[in-house]
Motif scaffolding. Sequence first.
Motif, PDB file in Angstrom:
ATOM      1  N   ARG A 103      61.634  21.232  -8.803  1.00  0.00           N
ATOM      2  CA  ARG A 103      60.627  22.285  -8.924  1.00  0.00           C
ATOM      3  C   ARG A 103      60.763  23.018 -10.264  1.00  0.00           C
ATOM      4  NH1 ARG A 103      60.643  27.447  -7.398  1.00  0.00           N
ATOM      5  NH2 ARG A 103      62.464  27.255  -6.041  1.00  0.00           N
ATOM      6  N   TRP A 104      62.013  23.333 -10.641  1.00  0.00           N
ATOM      7  CA  TRP A 104      62.211  24.040 -11.922  1.00  0.00           C
ATOM      8  C   TRP A 104      61.706  23.204 -13.091  1.00  0.00           C
ATOM      9  CZ3 TRP A 104      67.831  25.098 -10.055  1.00  0.00           C
ATOM     10  CH2 TRP A 104      67.818  26.180  -9.156  1.00  0.00           C
ATOM     11  N   LEU A 105      61.951  21.906 -13.035  1.00  0.00           N
ATOM     12  CA  LEU A 105      61.469  21.031 -14.105  1.00  0.00           C
ATOM     13  C   LEU A 105      59.941  21.012 -14.112  1.00  0.00           C
ATOM     14  CD1 LEU A 105      64.006  18.059 -13.693  1.00  0.00           C
ATOM     15  CD2 LEU A 105      63.900  19.679 -15.612  1.00  0.00           C
ATOM     16  N   ASP A 106      59.355  20.909 -12.924  1.00  0.00           N
ATOM     17  CA  ASP A 106      57.886  20.901 -12.818  1.00  0.00           C
ATOM     18  C   ASP A 106      57.290  22.182 -13.387  1.00  0.00           C
ATOM     19  OD1 ASP A 106      57.899  18.422 -11.678  1.00  0.00           O
ATOM     20  OD2 ASP A 106      57.705  19.138  -9.611  1.00  0.00           O
ATOM     21  N   GLU A 107      58.025  23.274 -13.237  1.00  0.00           N
ATOM     22  CA  GLU A 107      57.530  24.558 -13.747  1.00  0.00           C
ATOM     23  C   GLU A 107      57.792  24.720 -15.247  1.00  0.00           C
ATOM     24  OE1 GLU A 107      58.171  26.817  -9.442  1.00  0.00           O
ATOM     25  OE2 GLU A 107      59.551  27.235 -11.109  1.00  0.00           O
ATOM     26  N   GLY A 108      58.356  23.693 -15.858  1.00  0.00           N
ATOM     27  CA  GLY A 108      58.534  23.700 -17.305  1.00  0.00           C
ATOM     28  C   GLY A 108      59.824  24.345 -17.789  1.00  0.00           C
ATOM     29  N   ASN A 109      60.768  24.549 -16.880  1.00  0.00           N
ATOM     30  CA  ASN A 109      62.034  25.166 -17.283  1.00  0.00           C
ATOM     31  C   ASN A 109      63.004  24.156 -17.877  1.00  0.00           C
ATOM     32  OD1 ASN A 109      61.732  27.954 -16.115  1.00  0.00           O
ATOM     33  ND2 ASN A 109      61.466  26.730 -14.256  1.00  0.00           N
ATOM     34  N   GLN A 110      63.880  24.656 -18.722  1.00  0.00           N
ATOM     35  CA  GLN A 110      65.060  23.899 -19.118  1.00  0.00           C
ATOM     36  C   GLN A 110      66.055  24.080 -17.983  1.00  0.00           C
ATOM     37  OE1 GLN A 110      65.672  22.482 -22.343  1.00  0.00           O
ATOM     38  NE2 GLN A 110      64.966  23.952 -23.862  1.00  0.00           N
ATOM     39  N   VAL A 111      66.648  23.007 -17.542  1.00  0.00           N
ATOM     40  CA  VAL A 111      67.576  23.112 -16.418  1.00  0.00           C
ATOM     41  C   VAL A 111      68.945  22.583 -16.840  1.00  0.00           C
ATOM     42  CG1 VAL A 111      68.019  22.440 -14.015  1.00  0.00           C
ATOM     43  CG2 VAL A 111      65.675  22.805 -14.785  1.00  0.00           C
ATOM     44  N   PRO A 112      69.970  23.432 -16.758  1.00  0.00           N
ATOM     45  CA  PRO A 112      71.299  22.955 -17.151  1.00  0.00           C
ATOM     46  C   PRO A 112      71.921  22.143 -16.015  1.00  0.00           C
ATOM     47  CG  PRO A 112      71.479  25.207 -16.395  1.00  0.00           C
ATOM     48  CD  PRO A 112      70.017  24.826 -16.282  1.00  0.00           C
ATOM     49  N   ARG A 113      72.981  21.440 -16.342  1.00  0.00           N
ATOM     50  CA  ARG A 113      73.654  20.636 -15.326  1.00  0.00           C
ATOM     51  C   ARG A 113      74.184  21.538 -14.211  1.00  0.00           C
ATOM     52  NH1 ARG A 113      76.931  17.980 -18.414  1.00  0.00           N
ATOM     53  NH2 ARG A 113      75.657  16.123 -18.579  1.00  0.00           N
ATOM     54  N   THR A 114      73.988  21.082 -12.979  1.00  0.00           N
ATOM     55  CA  THR A 114      74.368  21.874 -11.817  1.00  0.00           C
ATOM     56  C   THR A 114      75.442  21.134 -11.034  1.00  0.00           C
ATOM     57  OG1 THR A 114      72.081  22.637 -11.697  1.00  0.00           O
ATOM     58  CG2 THR A 114      73.456  23.002  -9.752  1.00  0.00           C
ATOM     59  N   ARG A 268      65.070  33.630 -12.791  1.00  0.00           N
ATOM     60  CA  ARG A 268      64.745  34.513 -13.908  1.00  0.00           C
ATOM     61  C   ARG A 268      65.602  34.180 -15.126  1.00  0.00           C
ATOM     62  NH1 ARG A 268      65.222  39.861 -11.131  1.00  0.00           N
ATOM     63  NH2 ARG A 268      64.494  38.822  -9.253  1.00  0.00           N
ATOM     64  N   LYS A 269      66.861  33.820 -14.871  1.00  0.00           N
ATOM     65  CA  LYS A 269      67.725  33.402 -15.992  1.00  0.00           C
ATOM     66  C   LYS A 269      67.236  32.092 -16.599  1.00  0.00           C
ATOM     67  CE  LYS A 269      72.209  35.492 -15.066  1.00  0.00           C
ATOM     68  NZ  LYS A 269      72.247  36.579 -16.043  1.00  0.00           N
ATOM     69  N   LEU A 270      66.803  31.175 -15.717  1.00  0.00           N
ATOM     70  CA  LEU A 270      66.333  29.875 -16.207  1.00  0.00           C
ATOM     71  C   LEU A 270      65.130  30.038 -17.119  1.00  0.00           C
ATOM     72  CD1 LEU A 270      66.416  27.300 -13.253  1.00  0.00           C
ATOM     73  CD2 LEU A 270      68.011  27.551 -15.162  1.00  0.00           C
ATOM     74  N   GLN A 271      64.277  30.998 -16.768  1.00  0.00           N
ATOM     75  CA  GLN A 271      63.046  31.176 -17.543  1.00  0.00           C
ATOM     76  C   GLN A 271      63.323  31.641 -18.973  1.00  0.00           C
ATOM     77  OE1 GLN A 271      60.910  33.563 -14.737  1.00  0.00           O
ATOM     78  NE2 GLN A 271      60.508  31.773 -13.440  1.00  0.00           N
ATOM     79  N   THR A 272      64.493  32.247 -19.185  1.00  0.00           N
ATOM     80  CA  THR A 272      64.830  32.703 -20.536  1.00  0.00           C
ATOM     81  C   THR A 272      65.749  31.719 -21.251  1.00  0.00           C
ATOM     82  OG1 THR A 272      66.768  33.922 -19.767  1.00  0.00           O
ATOM     83  CG2 THR A 272      64.693  35.121 -19.830  1.00  0.00           C
TER      84      THR A 272
END
Length: 276
Positions: A103-114, A268-272
């Motif tokens: 979902r985060w990727l679909d929303e255009g976020n950069q996603v760090p390794r989890t 919110r952190k991901l968005q920044t």
Amino acid sequence: AKENGANNYIRYSKEITGHVLNRLELENDLRDALTNHSIMVYYQPKYNSQSNRMIGAEALARWQHPKYGYIPPNIFIRIAEESQLIIELEREIIKIVFGQIRRWLDEGNQVPRTSINLSSVQFYRDDLIPFLQEALEIYQISSEYIEFELTESIILKDRINVNERFDELIDMGFELSIDDFGTGYSSLSYLHKLAINRLKIDKSFIDDYHENGEVIATIISLAKQLKLNVIAEGVETKDQIDFLSDLSCYDIQGYYFSPPLPVSEYERKLQTLRLS
Ligand code: C2E
Ligand code: CA
Ligand code: CA
Ligand code: CA
């Protein structure tokens, strides 16, 4: 299950929850929570202390009991491990995390390794690899977004296929780290044979870093020799950051940067976030 009185009650938990918790009751309630999908995931960001940037996050299971409120993971994970519920619980966590990353990727976020914690029961299951392959398919994410944290107890089991399993997971593209490093008794001779990416220095060493300076320095230089990354967990103070910086350990997880966050706050952190 143990029928005998006292063993059915979980000691110390009263201080935390204000209740004496009955183990069998909790086990049943945990089973219900899995059926109802009411187990949640919090994310604790990991930072690099030189760049002050988020470099990853750890997914941590959270359970809000309908009657007793917040139950600490140390309590319900232990119950889950003693009752095989851990298998279902960790699968639930994996599905939640994969789904949220999608979902985060679909929303255009950069996603760090989890990173996701894996118990040794799960690690050795014959169906682990097919389960993960299917989950990657269903949620359409790349394995590069995922790291698994394994404790030294996995190595202690001394199963013949321990190396094979590490290789299989690495070949699939996951990263692997040894969690709570230094608290178990894994032989160092074993360590260099395993396909792993990272050692996580246990919080207990960081807590009393003055007394454990030698141990911490040894772990960091061991990691360096084995060409492994190293991260310190449970870092709460600037003094600890400075101490670790002097030893060239900059990857940090702990309250100093952030506690585990509910999804909305983590988002919110991901968005920044701008990954370097
Ligand atoms: P862990 O894997 O060592 O996770 C780190 C724990 O340290 C987390 O506790 C985190 O909230 C806490 N922590 C991180 N930084 C600090 C800090 O600066 N100060 C303090 N006081 N604590 C800090 P948490 O979330 O209560 O989880 C406890 C343990 O429960 C975890 O320890 C892990 O062993 C287990 N656990 C949690 N979720 C899962 C899961 O999905 N699967 C499995 N197998 N185990 C899990
Ligand atoms: Ca962990
Ligand atoms: Ca840990
Ligand atoms: Ca720990």
